[in-house]
Design an enzyme around this catalytic site. Structure first.
Site, PDB file in Angstrom:
ATOM      1  N   VAL A 195       0.818  -1.225   0.000  1.00 36.02           N
ATOM      2  CA  VAL A 195       0.000   0.000   0.000  1.00 36.02           C
ATOM      3  C   VAL A 195       0.847   1.267   0.000  1.00 36.02           C
ATOM      4  O   VAL A 195       0.328   2.368  -0.172  1.00 36.02           O
ATOM      5  CB  VAL A 195      -0.963   0.053   1.211  1.00 36.02           C
ATOM      6  N   GLY A 196       2.097   1.126   0.226  1.00 39.74           N
ATOM      7  CA  GLY A 196       2.905   2.356   0.260  1.00 39.74           C
ATOM      8  C   GLY A 196       4.374   2.043   0.206  1.00 39.74           C
ATOM      9  O   GLY A 196       4.823   0.962   0.590  1.00 39.74           O
ATOM     10  N   ARG A 199      10.827   5.876   1.943  1.00 40.25           N
ATOM     11  CA  ARG A 199      12.204   5.918   1.466  1.00 40.25           C
ATOM     12  C   ARG A 199      12.960   4.694   1.931  1.00 40.25           C
ATOM     13  O   ARG A 199      14.006   4.363   1.437  1.00 40.25           O
ATOM     14  CB  ARG A 199      12.897   7.170   2.010  1.00 40.25           C
ATOM     15  N   TYR A 200      12.418   4.005   2.939  1.00 39.86           N
ATOM     16  CA  TYR A 200      13.213   2.959   3.560  1.00 39.86           C
ATOM     17  C   TYR A 200      12.578   1.583   3.555  1.00 39.86           C
ATOM     18  O   TYR A 200      13.053   0.683   4.201  1.00 39.86           O
ATOM     19  CB  TYR A 200      13.587   3.380   4.981  1.00 39.86           C
ATOM     20  N   GLY A 201      11.509   1.437   2.848  1.00 35.76           N
ATOM     21  CA  GLY A 201      10.916   0.107   2.802  1.00 35.76           C
ATOM     22  C   GLY A 201       9.528   0.171   2.199  1.00 35.76           C
ATOM     23  O   GLY A 201       9.103   1.197   1.676  1.00 35.76           O
ATOM     24  N   GLU A 202       8.838  -0.944   2.312  1.00 40.90           N
ATOM     25  CA  GLU A 202       7.495  -1.026   1.746  1.00 40.90           C
ATOM     26  C   GLU A 202       6.494  -1.245   2.860  1.00 40.90           C
ATOM     27  O   GLU A 202       6.806  -1.894   3.860  1.00 40.90           O
ATOM     28  CB  GLU A 202       7.407  -2.219   0.798  1.00 40.90           C
ATOM     29  N   VAL A 203       5.288  -0.723   2.662  1.00 39.89           N
ATOM     30  CA  VAL A 203       4.236  -0.990   3.641  1.00 39.89           C
ATOM     31  C   VAL A 203       3.155  -1.829   2.961  1.00 39.89           C
ATOM     32  O   VAL A 203       2.694  -1.497   1.866  1.00 39.89           O
ATOM     33  CB  VAL A 203       3.661   0.320   4.213  1.00 39.89           C
ATOM     34  N   LYS A 216       5.129  -2.955   7.850  1.00 40.86           N
ATOM     35  CA  LYS A 216       6.202  -2.177   7.228  1.00 40.86           C
ATOM     36  C   LYS A 216       7.408  -3.092   7.117  1.00 40.86           C
ATOM     37  O   LYS A 216       7.912  -3.590   8.126  1.00 40.86           O
ATOM     38  CB  LYS A 216       6.500  -0.955   8.098  1.00 40.86           C
ATOM     39  N   ASP A 317      11.097  13.923  11.256  1.00 40.12           N
ATOM     40  CA  ASP A 317      10.797  13.713   9.834  1.00 40.12           C
ATOM     41  C   ASP A 317       9.298  13.889   9.611  1.00 40.12           C
ATOM     42  O   ASP A 317       8.655  13.091   8.932  1.00 40.12           O
ATOM     43  CB  ASP A 317      11.270  12.314   9.389  1.00 40.12           C
TER      44      ASP A 317
HETATM   45  P1  ADP Z   1       9.237   4.976   5.540  1.00 39.00           P
HETATM   46  O1  ADP Z   1       9.925   4.876   6.843  1.00 39.00           O
HETATM   47  O2  ADP Z   1       9.794   4.043   4.532  1.00 39.00           O
HETATM   48  O3  ADP Z   1       9.104   6.374   5.049  1.00 39.00           O
HETATM   49  P2  ADP Z   1       6.457   5.067   6.360  1.00 39.00           P
HETATM   50  O4  ADP Z   1       6.145   4.508   7.702  1.00 39.00           O
HETATM   51  O5  ADP Z   1       6.548   6.534   6.256  1.00 39.00           O
HETATM   52  O6  ADP Z   1       7.762   4.385   5.775  1.00 39.00           O
HETATM   53  O7  ADP Z   1       5.368   4.519   5.332  1.00 39.00           O
HETATM   54  C1  ADP Z   1       5.454   4.733   3.946  1.00 39.00           C
HETATM   55  C2  ADP Z   1       4.083   4.897   3.349  1.00 39.00           C
HETATM   56  O8  ADP Z   1       3.293   3.728   3.557  1.00 39.00           O
HETATM   57  C3  ADP Z   1       3.273   6.022   3.960  1.00 39.00           C
HETATM   58  O9  ADP Z   1       3.534   7.250   3.340  1.00 39.00           O
HETATM   59  C4  ADP Z   1       1.847   5.560   3.733  1.00 39.00           C
HETATM   60  O10 ADP Z   1       1.438   5.887   2.423  1.00 39.00           O
HETATM   61  C5  ADP Z   1       1.935   4.045   3.839  1.00 39.00           C
HETATM   62  N1  ADP Z   1       1.611   3.595   5.196  1.00 39.00           N
HETATM   63  C6  ADP Z   1       2.475   3.524   6.223  1.00 39.00           C
HETATM   64  N2  ADP Z   1       1.895   3.043   7.327  1.00 39.00           N
HETATM   65  C7  ADP Z   1       0.622   2.792   7.006  1.00 39.00           C
HETATM   66  C8  ADP Z   1      -0.504   2.290   7.739  1.00 39.00           C
HETATM   67  N3  ADP Z   1      -0.396   1.960   9.006  1.00 39.00           N
HETATM   68  N4  ADP Z   1      -1.680   2.166   7.105  1.00 39.00           N
HETATM   69  C9  ADP Z   1      -1.765   2.505   5.811  1.00 39.00           C
HETATM   70  N5  ADP Z   1      -0.760   2.985   5.059  1.00 39.00           N
HETATM   71  C10 ADP Z   1       0.435   3.130   5.642  1.00 39.00           C
HETATM   72 MG    MG Z   2       8.171   7.766   5.902  1.00 34.97          MG
END
Ligand code: ADP
Ligand code: MG
Length: 490
Positions: A195-196, A199-203, A216, A317
């Site tokens: 779903v997302g 910069r550091y991985g996939e969610v 994550k 951040d």
């Molecule tokens: P990173 O550390 O890689 O930046 P994030 O925690 O910011 O990761 O998550 C990256 C993206 O994933 C977010 O911008 C959002 O779009 C999606 N995302 C993250 N956590 C959730 C969640 N709990 N529910 C739905 N989408 C999420």
């Molecule tokens: Mg992030």
């Protein structure tokens, strides 16, 4: 030179008399042709020179010249004696009284500094040791339990996530599930779709016993971010409606690669960034979004004392991609991979050791011109407030006023390229001191004009001039209350 002439005068004035009683004396000094001399009186004279030196002369007088024998000034003295080589061992001054000063000086200045240095090294070492120990403990707990699958379904039973979290989080002292349960939950998650991408991985959306969860998955090279988020969620009571709810953290080793998972509540609306692309809001919802974010930020920023307490945390951040929109249209703050913790007690600042830096577009001027006081926790809170102002600006642009609304744009979209460099941002924010443009329409609405005032006060060049999160929360809550009151009156 002066001494020499003094002694020459002394000797030349001594009459040479041949007398029956004479002694062999030790001769020492420039006037001696041999080590011994013969005379009626053996003498020693000493003169204190600068730099703690003693100028000593031994020799013999050929006459009874008692006045010279008794000569004594504050810096020179003569002594006489009357037997063979009696002057050999006589010393008058000891160096002690003169060297006392430097010793005193050493005691007063060098010793405390040395002591301080030793203590500082000791403390740093102890601190480092403790930190390593707690990290190791945490890691060990995470890894060791891992491959045994000790906890089976019966431990977790038919509980829902809500039950589990309620059980463990309201009674225990920790912030979440015990590691054992975390691991079990993690191993029972089925992954759905991605779903997302940060910069550091996939969610990924995943399911655990029929409930949606967000997983994550960190790339193994960003272990530090996973570790930091895990560490913060596990050491701190972070349960708050405006902070992303943590469920479990898991590290597994599969096919010789390390998999790092962080499982949290899932929010279907995705990030605020995603949400604002697809949706516009009315002023009331705009305020709700802004209020909920500041409530989350205040909860992070404050230190809570007591057993159920938490250290102060700065996010570092904050941006619309790291804020999620819940189904009730309140926001929650996510992505604590870069957070720093601070405890007032002992002024303990835990920066972690993540090489990752914040997002350039959202960096405050002091980060860009590198004048930030990195040893002060306040500085990090002030950079969060700067970023909060930018997020509020993004929300305001998507707010409909008199039927008018702007397209979604990230902050500084009009003055920096798509993926701005540090230098691009520095030029705009520090050199030209530009701030995001505020359309005139915003002053037509109470909420937006109040928010405009707040964001301007988040964007002061001087970090200490900016509002604090707590101040913003109070102002916005007042605004919210007065709007609600007005609504009831109508
Ligand atoms: P990173 O550390 O890689 O930046 P994030 O925690 O910011 O990761 O998550 C990256 C993206 O994933 C977010 O911008 C959002 O779009 C999606 N995302 C993250 N956590 C959730 C969640 N709990 N529910 C739905 N989408 C999420
Ligand atoms: Mg992030």
């Amino acid at each position: 030179m002066l001494q020499k002439s003094l002694w020459m005068i002394l000797f030349w004035t001594v009459p040479s008399v041949t007398d029956v009683t004479s002694y062999n004396c030790t001769c020492e000094g420039g006037h001696c042709s041999e080590n011994t001399c013969n005379g009626k009186t053996c003498f020693v004279t000493e003169q204190l020179l600068e730099k703690n030196e003693i100028h000593r002369v031994r020799g013999c007088f050929n006459s009874d010249i008692t006045e010279q024998c008794n000569s004594k000034t504050s810096f020179s003295e003569a002594r006489c004696c009357y037997s063979n080589f009696c002057n050999a061992d006589i010393t008058i001054y000891t160096i002690k009284e003169k060297v006392e000063e430097p010793v005193g000086l050493v005691l007063v200045t060098v010793l405390p500094v040395a002591l301080f240095l030793i203590l500082a090294i000791l403390f740093t070492f102890l601190f480092w040791k403790l930190r390593r120990k707690s990290r190791k403990k945490l890691l060990a707990r995470l890894i060791d339990f891992g491959n045994e699958d000790i906890v089976n379904a019966s431990t977790v039973g038919d509980s829902t996530l809500g039950d589990l979290l309620d059980d463990y989080c309201t009674t225990g002292s920790g912030s979440g599930l015990p590691f054992l349960v975390q691991r079990t939950v993690a191993r029972q998650v089925t992954l759905g779709e991605c779903v997302g991408k940060g910069r550091y991985g996939e969610v990924w959306r995943g399911t655990w016993q029929g409930e949606n969860v967000a997983v994550k998955i960190f790339s193994s090279r960003d272990e530090q971010s996973w570790f930091r988020e895990t560490e913060i969620y596990n050491t701190v009571l972070l349960r708050h409606e405006n902070i992303l709810g943590f469920i479990a953290s898991d590290m597994t080793s599969r096919n010789s690669s390390t998999q790092l998972w962080l499982i949290t509540h899932y929010h279907d609306n995705g990030s605020l960034y995603d949400y604002l692309q697809r949706n516009t809001v009315d002023p009331e919802s705009c305020l709700q979004l802004a209020v909920s974010i500041i409530c989350g930020l205040v909860h992070l920023h404050v230190e809570i004392f007591g057993t159920q307490g938490k250290p102060a945390i700065a996010h570092r951040d904050l941006k619309s991609r790291n804020i999620l929109v819940k189904s009730n249209k309140q926001c929650c703050i996510a992505d604590l991979g870069l957070a720093v913790m601070h405890c007032q007690n002992g002024d303990y600042l835990d920066i972690g050791n993540n090489p990752r830096v914040g997002t350039k577009r959202y960096m405050a001027p002091e980060l860009l011109d590198e004048t930030i006081r990195t040893d002060s926790f306040e500085s990090y809170k002030q950079t969060d407030v700067w970023a909060y102002g930018l997020v509020v600006w993004e929300i305001c642009r998507r707010t409909i006023i008199n039927g008018m609304v702007e397209d979604y744009r990230p902050p500084f979209y009009d003055v920096v390229p798509h993926d701005p460099s540090f230098e691009d941002m520095k030029k705009v924010v520090c050199v030209d001191q530009q701030r995001p443009n505020v359309p005139n329409t915003w002053c037509l609405d109470n909420v937006l004009s109040a928010l405009t005032k707040i964001m301007r006060e988040c964007w002061y060049q001087s970090p200490s001039a900016r509002l604090t999160a707590l101040r913003i929360k109070k102002t916005l809550n007042n605004l919210k209350n007065s709007l609600e009151q007005r609504k009831q009156e109508c």
